[in-house]
Design a protein around this motif. Sequence first.
Motif, mmCIF file in Angstrom:
data_model
loop_
_atom_site.group_PDB
_atom_site.id
_atom_site.type_symbol
_atom_site.label_atom_id
_atom_site.label_comp_id
_atom_site.label_asym_id
_atom_site.label_seq_id
_atom_site.Cartn_x
_atom_site.Cartn_y
_atom_site.Cartn_z
ATOM 1 N N ASP A 175 -1.404 -3.301 -2.706
ATOM 2 C CA ASP A 175 -1.540 -4.398 -3.672
ATOM 3 C C ASP A 175 -0.745 -5.623 -3.239
ATOM 4 O O ASP A 175 -1.187 -6.763 -3.406
ATOM 5 C CB ASP A 175 -1.085 -3.941 -5.060
ATOM 6 C CG ASP A 175 -2.106 -3.040 -5.725
ATOM 7 O OD1 ASP A 175 -3.247 -2.983 -5.223
ATOM 8 O OD2 ASP A 175 -1.780 -2.386 -6.737
ATOM 9 N N ARG A 176 0.452 -5.422 -2.696
ATOM 10 C CA ARG A 176 1.251 -6.571 -2.244
ATOM 11 C C ARG A 176 0.593 -7.264 -1.053
ATOM 12 O O ARG A 176 0.653 -8.484 -0.930
ATOM 13 C CB ARG A 176 2.657 -6.116 -1.874
ATOM 14 C CG ARG A 176 3.467 -5.621 -3.057
ATOM 15 C CD ARG A 176 4.884 -5.264 -2.655
ATOM 16 N NE ARG A 176 5.569 -4.525 -3.703
ATOM 17 C CZ ARG A 176 6.783 -4.028 -3.578
ATOM 18 N NH1 ARG A 176 7.461 -4.214 -2.458
ATOM 19 N NH2 ARG A 176 7.332 -3.347 -4.576
ATOM 20 N N SER A 232 2.606 -0.875 0.431
ATOM 21 C CA SER A 232 1.952 -1.332 -0.795
ATOM 22 C C SER A 232 0.684 -2.100 -0.434
ATOM 23 O O SER A 232 0.750 -3.182 0.158
ATOM 24 C CB SER A 232 2.896 -2.218 -1.618
ATOM 25 O OG SER A 232 2.189 -2.812 -2.690
ATOM 26 N N ARG A 251 -1.877 5.677 -6.610
ATOM 27 C CA ARG A 251 -1.149 4.715 -7.432
ATOM 28 C C ARG A 251 0.206 5.275 -7.845
ATOM 29 O O ARG A 251 0.347 6.466 -8.089
ATOM 30 C CB ARG A 251 -1.967 4.334 -8.667
ATOM 31 C CG ARG A 251 -3.269 3.643 -8.316
ATOM 32 C CD ARG A 251 -3.905 2.971 -9.520
ATOM 33 N NE ARG A 251 -5.089 2.208 -9.122
ATOM 34 C CZ ARG A 251 -5.048 0.978 -8.644
ATOM 35 N NH1 ARG A 251 -3.893 0.360 -8.527
ATOM 36 N NH2 ARG A 251 -6.163 0.346 -8.298
ATOM 37 N N GLU A 288 0.559 0.364 -9.080
ATOM 38 C CA GLU A 288 0.527 -0.249 -7.757
ATOM 39 C C GLU A 288 -0.114 0.726 -6.785
ATOM 40 O O GLU A 288 0.257 1.902 -6.739
ATOM 41 C CB GLU A 288 1.935 -0.614 -7.293
ATOM 42 C CG GLU A 288 1.971 -1.383 -5.996
ATOM 43 C CD GLU A 288 3.385 -1.782 -5.592
ATOM 44 O OE1 GLU A 288 3.531 -2.616 -4.688
ATOM 45 O OE2 GLU A 288 4.350 -1.248 -6.195
#
Length: 373
Positions: A262-263, A260, A151, A165
């Motif tokens: 998360d994206r 990323s 993260r 993230e």
Amino acid sequence: MRILQGLGFAVDEAKDPPEIVVPSFRRDVSMEDDLAEEVIRVWGYDRIPSTLPGGSLALVRQPAALRRATRVRQTLAAAGLAEVITYSFVDPERLRLLGWDPASPDLMTLRNPLSQERSILRPSLVPRLLEVVATNRHRQSPDVGCFEVGRVFRSEGSDGLAREELRVGIALTGLRSSRAWYSGRGSADLYDAKGAAEHVLESLGVGAYEVRGSASPFLEEGRGGEFIVAGEAVGWFGELALGPQEGHDLADPVFLAEISLDRLEALPPRQVRYRALPRFPAVQRDVAFVMPQDLSVAQVESEIRRRGGALLKSVALFDVYAGKGVDAGMRSVAWSLLFQADDRTLTDDEVNALHAAIIDAVKGRFKIVVRGM
């Protein structure tokens, strides 16, 4: 009652329910279950009928974020990279070397850090990965291919709270494979980092993405790019700039990538569709264009795909040349085009006409010429 009295327990049957007094020498008896065990062991365990346990067992499902992270780890480990786990705290001077301002309000600064070198929560996985590469080099291990799933943190909003993230970071330097008589001596390059990042995207089911140029303070100019999925930047790749490279005391070029997770989770899932294998033969044609160095290859390839339509099944870039025979500031870029129909065998006239239409469309839009092959 008889069993308990025989074991030395005092039983007052006048009370309802009967009261049982535990003798002082039985310190192991402290609850009702202990009394039941005393009765059962005297009465006989064999007299208690056997029963199967009831109930249902529910399958345990891992959270989606954990499944994605596990899939990425397995994918990169299978590709030959080593996983590393680093601290989330970074040195402000390392951030300054990479182009961040340590005093920026976007960074999360610890109020009571253990040391000045560990006083800011990392805004990227890159600083710690570079420390891993530098540590290996200083210990006579100059060839490094590693990744980390972790993260990153940034401050967002007036509350001053951290926004986390989940990302995967990749670092490559030195030889592409270990020294051995059967392996080549090629060094890792920009396309190894790009390929590793694309491997991550494919493992997560991302089928369509664009690659655009990227301007980053710690990447060499013109030696990096961004991955665009559904119009959103989800990651990048590139070569570490000379300044940060020398600042970390690294002799060889370092190639980095960061995605990323998360994206990617926030994007709509890809619909997987299956189709039968083609029954009719394919026809291949090659084409090369002489184009300016600053014209994006992705733009030209996009126009080729657009004009090729449903009959153009694949477009593969197989050659980029600049030098003798090509004007200064120009380069020759060649693609292999595969044409195929699902319901018939294509004729030479059909393929030639479509091939010519693709060339005319590219020449007309970008004002470039075809190079003889």
